[in-house]
Design a protein around this motif. Sequence first.
Motif, mmCIF file in Angstrom:
data_model
loop_
_atom_site.group_PDB
_atom_site.id
_atom_site.type_symbol
_atom_site.label_atom_id
_atom_site.label_comp_id
_atom_site.label_asym_id
_atom_site.label_seq_id
_atom_site.Cartn_x
_atom_site.Cartn_y
_atom_site.Cartn_z
ATOM 1 N N ILE A 10 0.834 -1.202 0.000
ATOM 2 C CA ILE A 10 0.000 0.000 0.000
ATOM 3 C C ILE A 10 0.867 1.250 0.000
ATOM 4 C CG2 ILE A 10 -1.792 1.286 1.234
ATOM 5 C CD1 ILE A 10 -2.790 -1.324 2.374
ATOM 6 N N ASN A 14 -0.729 4.232 -5.257
ATOM 7 C CA ASN A 14 -1.326 2.971 -5.689
ATOM 8 C C ASN A 14 -1.200 1.886 -4.636
ATOM 9 O OD1 ASN A 14 -2.221 3.565 -8.362
ATOM 10 N ND2 ASN A 14 -0.068 3.630 -8.990
ATOM 11 N N THR A 15 -2.054 0.879 -4.763
ATOM 12 C CA THR A 15 -1.918 -0.334 -3.972
ATOM 13 C C THR A 15 -1.679 -1.479 -4.959
ATOM 14 O OG1 THR A 15 -3.369 0.477 -2.224
ATOM 15 C CG2 THR A 15 -3.109 -1.911 -2.398
ATOM 16 N N THR A 34 -4.872 4.069 -4.729
ATOM 17 C CA THR A 34 -5.095 4.404 -3.316
ATOM 18 C C THR A 34 -5.610 5.835 -3.223
ATOM 19 O OG1 THR A 34 -3.055 3.142 -2.869
ATOM 20 C CG2 THR A 34 -4.066 4.278 -0.999
ATOM 21 N N LYS A 35 -5.063 6.685 -4.087
ATOM 22 C CA LYS A 35 -5.355 8.115 -3.926
ATOM 23 C C LYS A 35 -6.781 8.475 -4.353
ATOM 24 C CE LYS A 35 -3.768 10.048 -8.243
ATOM 25 N NZ LYS A 35 -2.609 10.166 -9.073
ATOM 26 N N TYR A 43 -12.512 5.113 3.515
ATOM 27 C CA TYR A 43 -11.839 3.856 3.854
ATOM 28 C C TYR A 43 -12.677 2.606 3.541
ATOM 29 C CZ TYR A 43 -9.957 0.073 6.733
ATOM 30 O OH TYR A 43 -9.522 -1.142 7.170
ATOM 31 N N TYR A 46 -12.529 1.910 -0.087
ATOM 32 C CA TYR A 46 -11.190 1.415 -0.449
ATOM 33 C C TYR A 46 -11.088 -0.084 -0.172
ATOM 34 C CZ TYR A 46 -6.209 0.387 0.016
ATOM 35 O OH TYR A 46 -4.970 -0.187 -0.100
ATOM 36 N N LEU A 50 -10.431 -2.959 -2.926
ATOM 37 C CA LEU A 50 -9.260 -3.835 -2.812
ATOM 38 C C LEU A 50 -9.677 -5.303 -2.757
ATOM 39 C CD1 LEU A 50 -6.210 -4.212 -2.502
ATOM 40 C CD2 LEU A 50 -6.447 -3.726 -0.054
ATOM 41 N N ALA A 74 2.472 -1.621 4.661
ATOM 42 C CA ALA A 74 1.809 -0.309 4.603
ATOM 43 C C ALA A 74 2.471 0.641 5.594
ATOM 44 C CB ALA A 74 0.328 -0.469 4.960
ATOM 45 N N LEU A 90 -2.585 8.789 4.112
ATOM 46 C CA LEU A 90 -3.741 7.955 3.762
ATOM 47 C C LEU A 90 -4.965 8.376 4.567
ATOM 48 C CD1 LEU A 90 -2.049 4.409 4.000
ATOM 49 C CD2 LEU A 90 -2.440 5.712 1.903
#
Lengths: 334, 334
Positions: A10, A14-15, A34-35, A43, A46, A50, A74, A90
């Motif tokens: 993470i 990006n993840t 991620t952004k 969250y 996200y 994911l 992370a 984050l």
Amino acid sequence: MKKLAIGVDIGGINTAFGLVDENGDLYAESVISTKKYPYVDDYPAYVEDLCDSMRALAQSLSFEYELTGIGIGAPNANYHKGTIETPANLWKFKEGDPNPDESRRVFPLADDISKCFGGVKTLITNDANAATIGEMIYGNAKGMRDFIMITLGTGLGSGFVANGEMVYGHDGFAGEFGHVIVERNGRECGCGRRGCLETYVSATGIKRTAFELMAKMNAPSKLRSIAFDDFDASMISAAAEQGDPIALEAFRYTGEMLGRALADVVTVTSPQAIFLFGGLSKAGKLIFEPTQWYMEENMLFVFKNKVKLLPSGIQGKNAAILGASALIWQEAAK
Amino acid sequence: MKKLAIGVDIGGINTAFGLVDENGDLYAESVISTKKYPYVDDYPAYVEDLCDSMRALAQSLSFEYELTGIGIGAPNANYHKGTIETPANLWKFKEGDPNPDESRRVFPLADDISKCFGGVKTLITNDANAATIGEMIYGNAKGMRDFIMITLGTGLGSGFVANGEMVYGHDGFAGEFGHVIVERNGRECGCGRRGCLETYVSATGIKRTAFELMAKMNAPSKLRSIAFDDFDASMISAAAEQGDPIALEAFRYTGEMLGRALADVVTVTSPQAIFLFGGLSKAGKLIFEPTQWYMEENMLFVFKNKVKLLPSGIQGKNAAILGASALIWQEAAK
């Protein structure tokens, strides 16, 4: 049946994640943004994105396998609790949030991801610790019981292995070697203090050094034509390779600061080897030679000429995914 | 049958030893002279004397017991190899020795002692590590998996425990925190370098500080009537308790140097607690208060107000024997 782990890396932008076996072979990989999820309230979305993407990747393989676990690297990750705690970049508060209480920014990511996959073992640690375990499982630290990993990126991360085990410390945040203070009243650090090692030894650190040297030295240098905002550390490597005196001195100084700090920490943990990983370490002997020299010059006699300074064996674009997946194999080997 | 271990504490002047049970109760103790055997060639006679005296002690008890093992605390001890290696104050070369080869000064004491006792398990480590294990088995660190022990004597020793295990490091010499460099080009250290922590934080360190302060400050002080050679650290404690301004400033400065160094090492190992043991630590709040204050003042935010600074629970005259015996119970618990 073949066993695979998912490694997840993470970052603020990006993840990235992939399916990896015990030998470090990567079978499939993918990435989400991620952004796209910048705020606290984003969250849950996200996590959903994911999980969906990981599930799609897991189903994409053409052979059957057992999913042994999911390892996540992370920022600000707490290994013991499985959380990401108040990360700088984050899931932040929106400006004007009526309740900017930092305790709302403790994210139980390991549990949340595990739930998507029917409770599979899910572990999380910070990126430097993940790289450290990657080095131990797939890299040049195989079989070593006591070593130190230094990850050189925008900042300086680290991981310490003692008695064959990762040192997470009491609260899961051990290994913040980048925040050892090496210069009292030194450079301002993002942590709010001054003189931390990473303000000297990192991509941003060597850039700051180059600008200090342009002020201090009279030597001509190509670097003098580049503004601070346009400047990045790779320009120093390129200039040093052409013999630029400011760039060469910047590497010498960076190696001096790192070598001195390593000599100190060797007295505490007495490692067999120290690995340098990431960005700056790719400058090869430009960084290795002065670091080694100053480390030995400042070493307590009982440790002199005993500790190896080596390049990481897991460099390359998938290092972070591999490192994260190694968390699972390391745990399985216990 | 009751189980006992022998704990042995080797100092430059005397070697003390005693029979100890798993609760830290001492059943019998004795002592031989170490300084009667000053030279390399005296080592075999020292071993014989020690074995004879230990055997006499072992036979003196009026009840039957099982001797589980022998634990030894000694300077320059290598846990992995069971040796004492080139100790500064033990078994030296006679002046004019035709072959002053330091490799002759590696003494396999653990094996030699084990042989006298029919091969019983015999372990050796340095005195600070022995005290650390004593703290873990009998003292205030019971049940802690991550802590640091700082032993304040003539020098500064330390022991690090991570994941419930003593950190010996690759070559068995880890934990030389007294030789972290805290002041570049600082005070001369016995190790041949400059600015080591123990030149500031130890009985000799605070004495040096007091003399520096007598030069720097104009305040009147009782300490000004004592010559360097006649001076010892306990005089500073006594003066500080009467409000002597130089003595108080000496403690503040000592706490500052220790607190700063502890804040740095906390970032690496993230302990639950730090214990202060021995000489200087007995000055109580004179040393604890400034150390705690400067430690918190310099702490990275993630560790602030989390790490306890505590007095050792095994202070007292038998601490070294207890610590050494604890090596055996620690090993048995693995």
